[in-house]
Design an enzyme around this catalytic site. Structure first.
Site, short mmCIF file in Angstrom:
data_model
loop_
_atom_site.label_atom_id
_atom_site.label_comp_id
_atom_site.label_asym_id
_atom_site.label_seq_id
_atom_site.Cartn_x
_atom_site.Cartn_y
_atom_site.Cartn_z
CE1 TYR A 5 -1.27 31.04 -64.04
CE2 TYR A 5 -3.61 30.77 -64.52
CZ TYR A 5 -2.32 31.05 -64.95
OH TYR A 5 -2.09 31.32 -66.28
CE LYS A 40 -1.17 34.55 -65.03
NZ LYS A 40 -0.06 35.30 -65.65
P1 NAD Z 1 5.54 28.85 -70.83
O1 NAD Z 1 5.79 27.98 -69.67
O2 NAD Z 1 5.59 28.30 -72.21
O3 NAD Z 1 6.46 30.13 -70.75
C1 NAD Z 1 6.64 30.85 -69.55
C2 NAD Z 1 8.05 31.38 -69.54
O4 NAD Z 1 8.20 32.15 -68.34
C3 NAD Z 1 9.12 30.27 -69.50
O5 NAD Z 1 10.12 30.51 -70.46
C4 NAD Z 1 9.67 30.34 -68.09
O6 NAD Z 1 11.04 29.98 -67.99
C5 NAD Z 1 9.44 31.81 -67.76
N1 NAD Z 1 9.39 32.04 -66.33
C6 NAD Z 1 8.60 31.41 -65.43
N2 NAD Z 1 8.87 31.85 -64.20
C7 NAD Z 1 9.87 32.77 -64.32
C8 NAD Z 1 10.60 33.55 -63.40
N3 NAD Z 1 10.36 33.47 -62.08
N4 NAD Z 1 11.53 34.40 -63.87
C9 NAD Z 1 11.79 34.47 -65.20
N5 NAD Z 1 11.16 33.73 -66.11
C10 NAD Z 1 10.20 32.89 -65.68
O7 NAD Z 1 4.08 29.46 -70.55
P2 NAD Z 1 3.06 30.31 -71.44
O8 NAD Z 1 1.86 29.49 -71.60
O9 NAD Z 1 3.72 30.89 -72.62
O10 NAD Z 1 2.71 31.45 -70.40
C11 NAD Z 1 3.01 32.82 -70.60
C12 NAD Z 1 2.02 33.64 -69.80
O11 NAD Z 1 0.70 33.37 -70.29
C13 NAD Z 1 2.00 33.29 -68.31
O12 NAD Z 1 1.86 34.48 -67.55
C14 NAD Z 1 0.76 32.43 -68.18
O13 NAD Z 1 0.21 32.47 -66.90
C15 NAD Z 1 -0.15 33.07 -69.20
N6 NAD Z 1 -1.25 32.23 -69.67
C16 NAD Z 1 -1.00 31.05 -70.31
C17 NAD Z 1 -2.08 30.28 -70.72
C18 NAD Z 1 -1.91 28.96 -71.43
O14 NAD Z 1 -2.90 28.23 -71.57
N7 NAD Z 1 -0.73 28.60 -71.90
C19 NAD Z 1 -3.40 30.72 -70.49
C20 NAD Z 1 -3.58 31.93 -69.83
C21 NAD Z 1 -2.50 32.68 -69.43
#
Ligand code: NAD
Length: 249
Positions: free
Chosen positions: A155, A159
């Site tokens: 991951y 990133k």
């Molecule tokens: P989440 O799981 O709530 O939402 C992610 C969405 O992406 C989901 O709706 C899922 O169905 C979709 N998805 C995943 N794989 C997919 C694919 N192969 N094709 C199409 N859709 C796909 O997660 P989130 O926390 O909202 O994450 C959004 C972004 O933020 C991600 O890139 C994540 O790495 C990043 N992020 C999140 C956090 C956190 O703490 N939540 C921290 C840093 C970065």
């Protein structure tokens, strides 16, 4: 005039968490939307809430982890709205394993979904943005791409790759008024972190200078800022860090 009035925007991973919050913020800001996700049911729900805000919304059900799926949102936007102005590469997944236990499949899945999709979608959008001399690409990275994370080599590598890609593409295209930036959130309360134990989350929250995880409504406005004028005009290859103080790069 609303900040993103009539801008044509694609948001991946829009069915949940940060992507859904960006979709709502973009709808409130007046953008026309293509919302992409592999979860059709949840995407339909988010799309309906965006339509309630009075904007046009196309749903694009696709897996960004495969090449055609990563291109699908851009293609749908061009077909429906005649072009694309803003691409938000937000879709991401999270799995955990120590490096010695990480399978090749886990590594490959992570790189395909969290990094390669960013390249493929951006490459698909660029000819349109360059031709019109206006575009904004916003890539959602993570603070773990900066500080690293145990059990998360795949991951963190993906990133960190997003940040390197963002800087390099920004250098290539900013003179054409195509601005490429990243957002690297810290821990945010979304379904992505649901699987992590309550104990771990409580300990992590204590460690944060702000003392708490972020909320999606505290991240989405950054994606509006980066896409809007004049507020976003001077951000080139930057990584903005809504992370409760977890890292101060
Ligand atoms: P989440 O799981 O709530 O939402 C992610 C969405 O992406 C989901 O709706 C899922 O169905 C979709 N998805 C995943 N794989 C997919 C694919 N192969 N094709 C199409 N859709 C796909 O997660 P989130 O926390 O909202 O994450 C959004 C972004 O933020 C991600 O890139 C994540 O790495 C990043 N992020 C999140 C956090 C956190 O703490 N939540 C921290 C840093 C970065």
């Amino acid at each position: 005039m609303k900040a993103l009035h009539d801008r044509r925007a694609v948001i991946t991973g829009a069915a949940s968490g940060i992507g859904a919050a960006i979709a709502y913020a973009y709808a409130d800001a007046g953008a026309m939307l293509v919302l992409c996700d592999r979860n059709a049911e949840r995407l339909a729900n988010v799309a309906a809430h965006c339509r309630d805000r009075g904007v046009l919304v196309i749903e694009c059900i696709a897996d960004v982890g495969v090449r055609e799926g990563a291109q699908a949102g851009v293609d749908a936007c061009v077909d429906a709205f005649g072009g694309i102005d803003i691409l938000v590469n937000n879709a991401g997944m999270l799995t955990q394993a120590s490096c010695v236990d990480l399978t090749q499949e886990m590594w490959d899945d992570m790189l395909r979904v969290d990094l390669t999709s960013v390249f493929v979608a951006s490459q698909r959008a660029l000819p349109h943005m360059l031709q019109q001399q206006w575009g904004r690409i916003i890539n959602v990275s993570s603070q773990l791409g900066i500080k690293g994370g145990a059990q998360l080599t795949h991951y963190a590598a993906a990133k960190a790759g997003v940040i390197g890609f963002t800087k390099s593409l920004a250098l290539e295209v900013s003179k054409h008024n195509v601005l490429v930036n990243a957002i690297a959130p810290g821990p945010i309360e979304t379904p992505l972190v649901d699987g992590i134990s309550h104990e771990w989350k409580a300990a992590k929250a204590k460690e944060l200078p702000l003392g708490r995880f972020g909320r999606v409504e505290e991240v989405a406005p950054i994606a509006v800022l980066l896409a809007s004028e004049p507020g976003g005009n001077l951000f080139v290859g930057q990584t903005l860090n809504p992370n409760s103080g977890d890292v101060m790069p």
